[in-house]
Design an enzyme around this catalytic site. Structure first.
Site, PDB file in Angstrom:
ATOM      1  N   GLY A  23       0.824  -1.199   0.000  1.00 20.34           N
ATOM      2  CA  GLY A  23       0.000   0.000   0.000  1.00 20.34           C
ATOM      3  C   GLY A  23       0.856   1.246   0.000  1.00 20.34           C
ATOM      4  O   GLY A  23       1.984   1.235  -0.509  1.00 20.34           O
ATOM      5  N   LYS A  40      -1.363   4.809   6.890  1.00 23.70           N
ATOM      6  CA  LYS A  40      -0.902   3.712   6.045  1.00 23.70           C
ATOM      7  C   LYS A  40      -2.133   2.995   5.493  1.00 23.70           C
ATOM      8  O   LYS A  40      -2.942   2.437   6.240  1.00 23.70           O
ATOM      9  CB  LYS A  40      -0.036   2.748   6.854  1.00 23.70           C
ATOM     10  CG  LYS A  40       0.545   1.599   6.031  1.00 23.70           C
ATOM     11  CD  LYS A  40       1.483   0.752   6.891  1.00 23.70           C
ATOM     12  CE  LYS A  40       2.115  -0.374   6.083  1.00 23.70           C
ATOM     13  NZ  LYS A  40       3.062  -1.178   6.909  1.00 23.70           N
ATOM     14  N   ASP A 135      11.721  -7.682  11.646  1.00 24.72           N
ATOM     15  CA  ASP A 135      12.222  -7.003  10.442  1.00 24.72           C
ATOM     16  C   ASP A 135      12.948  -5.718  10.825  1.00 24.72           C
ATOM     17  O   ASP A 135      12.794  -4.693  10.157  1.00 24.72           O
ATOM     18  CB  ASP A 135      11.072  -6.703   9.480  1.00 24.72           C
ATOM     19  CG  ASP A 135      11.559  -6.414   8.063  1.00 24.72           C
ATOM     20  OD1 ASP A 135      12.682  -6.841   7.732  1.00 24.72           O
ATOM     21  OD2 ASP A 135      10.824  -5.775   7.289  1.00 24.72           O
TER      22      ASP A 135
END
Length: 564
Positions: A23, A40, A135
């Site tokens: 996105g 977001k 991550d």
């Protein structure tokens, strides 16, 4: 991309911050007012994909569990027929990836340690909530102008113990490559990889294929050749192949980091690191433009460039070496509420030979062992109470009979109603709360009454006082009465800091007397005599300020009184 009909109703978009397969992220403000936010959006072509919606929703669920200054805060999650959106605080910063790429070389060790510490604090908060980021990488760290950082993007985060082979290959731990359960040690491995990249300018393990990267991460020893020798223990432990050989508690790793940093680089390592990192970051455009946030922009990259140009013209080289040296100099230190980017522009620019000019400096007062002051054995040094003074004196060259104005901008942090348990973290009981776990304390600069207060200015002759020295005695000062005015006083209790964050501005005015009282020459000027932490109380008992590591750094504004 997300089409207009899939936008969050009621928000006006200000700028696009980024886009990817999942996105895009935009800067927006609600049409009814209020501050800007980062939204977001899940891509329009993924809205009908149940798995993609679940992954997107899970990110919001993970973020909701984490509430910490070092993590971008979740404000809301909204999902309806129009689409799906995660609403976050808008952080005025740029990614650490961009900072490293545009800096073109290693950071000063103190700056690299500062980056690692901020990352560990953010990860520690996530781990305390049972969340493993999985991550952690430079692209997911936003560095602000003051050198502080915030962790973002929990898109593939999981609860501790969940397995899966997900992550960014250059920073994946051996257990991630094997698809084994994720633990806090998984994130600490990635954070150590990024630390090595910061301090050496290169990723610790490299390869041109996934197979080569997997082999490097799972079999090769931690690369230490370019890492400063005192930092080897941190890297060895953080990059241990087995999770059980690493530190599982991020706060414990922070304590080890601080001990090594103080032993190697001195008590002021973190302040110098923030200054150096902020100076580098300020040259990189922000992901969230400050002007769009409606904030005072401080020093933009253009202004820093102008400051660098001014330094170069003065014969001071401005280069990667300069930024590294900034960590070791007693420059104008103004942290906390004043950005380190502003510190770059606060270096002393002396006016020309005529009357006029401005002297701009800053002073930072804090404790290296604040737990002694607050009676809290487990209080980390980063949580210290502090006071920042930012000074502007004009004119910086004047004659007898001239009115001189000194503007003092005060910023202070006073933790209260807070307890630091042995396992790390903090418990906030709130403003004005009395608890057997907390203690009343008080500290002050100067002698506390009389001419040291708001009715006088002290002038310290140079020499014998050196430019970078802060006067520590009262006998060397010429103290003269001055008028003063305080404005803009704010003292809100900030729950996220668990502290009262004070600010105000005091303007002092004085007409310089005849030479018999204040002879021509150069003087350091201050409204506080002596400029040192003179008082420290815990409950009703006075304690030696030095026992708590009372420290004042920075420089005072300089006035040159001309003859004639």
């Amino acid at each position: 991309m997300t089409s207009r009909e899939h936008r969050l109703p009621g928000y006006v978009e200000l700028a696009e911050l980024g886009a990817g397969a999942q996105g895009e992220v935009v800067l927006a403000r609600h049409e009814s007012g209020g501050g800007p936010v980062a939204i977001k959006y899940l891509a329009a072509d993924l809205l009908s994909d149940t798995a993609a919606r679940n992954v997107f929703r899970d990110e919001a669920v993970m973020l909701k569990r984490v509430n910490d200054l070092h993590v971008a805060r979740l404000l809301d999650y909204l999902e309806s027929p129009w689409g799906a959106a995660i609403v976050l605080e808008a952080v005025p910063g740029r990614s650490l990836r961009r900072v490293l790429d545009e800096h073109d070389g290693p950071l000063a060790p103190e700056a690299a340690l500062t980056t690692l510490k901020g990352s560990l604090l953010g990860l520690g908060a996530a781990h305390a909530a049972g969340v493993v980021h999985r991550d952690y990488k430079p692209a997911n760290v936003l560095v602000q102008d003051d050198g502080q950082s915030k962790l973002i993007d929990f898109g593939i985060a999981v609860l501790t113990g969940q397995a899966g082979q997900a992550g960014t290959p250059s920073y994946m731990s051996p257990e991630q490559w094997a698809g084994e359960p994720a633990t806090p040690a998984t994130d600490i491995y990635a954070a150590t990889c990024v630390f090595v990249e910061c301090v050496t300018g290169e990723r610790p393990f490299r390869g041109t294929t996934l197979a080569e990267l997997k082999t490097a991460h799972t079999t090769r020893p931690a690369p230490l050749e370019q890492v400063p020798e005192p930092l080897h223990p941190l890297v060895r432990r953080g990059l241990a192949k087995r999770p059980s050989d690493r530190v599982w508690n991020a706060y414990e790793f922070v304590r080890e980091l601080e001990a090594i940093a103080v032993r190697t680089y001195g008590a002021g390592w973190e302040r110098r690191g923030l200054i150096a990192l902020g100076a580098v970051a300020a040259t990189v455009a922000t992901a969230v433009p400050l002007a769009l946030l409606g904030l005072a922009p401080g020093v933009s990259s253009t202004a820093v460039g102008a400051a660098a140009s001014g330094l170069a013209k003065a014969g001071i080289p401005v280069s990667k070496g300069f930024l590294a040296k900034a960590g070791g100099a007693k420059g104008a230190a103004s942290l906390g509420a004043v950005g380190a980017g502003a510190v770059m522009a606060a270096w002393f620019f002396w006016p020309g030979p005529s009357v006029g000019g401005t002297s701009t400096t800053a002073v930072h007062a804090y404790f290296t062992k604040p737990g002694v002051l607050l009676g809290q054995a487990n209080m980390p040094a980063a949580e210290t109470p502090y006071i920042d003074f930012k000074y502007t004196l004009s004119p910086a060259r004047a004659k007898a009979g001239t009115e001189v104005r000194l503007v003092e901008r005060f910023r202070g942090r006073t933790p209260e109603g807070v307890y630091y348990p042995p396992g790390g973290g903090r418990q906030c009981f709130g403003e004005g709360t009395s608890s057997p776990k907390t203690h009343f304390y008080k500290w002050s600069i100067g002698l506390g009454s009389g001419f040291e207060g708001s009715q006088a200015l002290a002038f310290y002759r140079m020499p014998p006082v050196k430019r970078n020295d802060i006067p520590q005695k009262t006998t060397d000062a010429v103290v003269l009465p001055a008028g003063s005015e305080k404005t803009g006083e704010h003292q809100p209790f900030v729950q996220a800091e668990c502290a009262t964050m004070s600010s105000w501005t005091t303007t002092y005015r004085i007409v310089l007397p005849e030479r018999a009282q204040l002879p021509p020459g150069k003087y350091l000027v201050t409204p506080r005599v002596p400029m040192k932490i003179t008082t420290a109380l815990r409950e009703e008992t006075a304690i030696p300020p030095e026992s708590a590591g009372a420290t004042i750094d920075g420089t005072l504004p300089m006035l040159e009184i001309l003859d004639g």
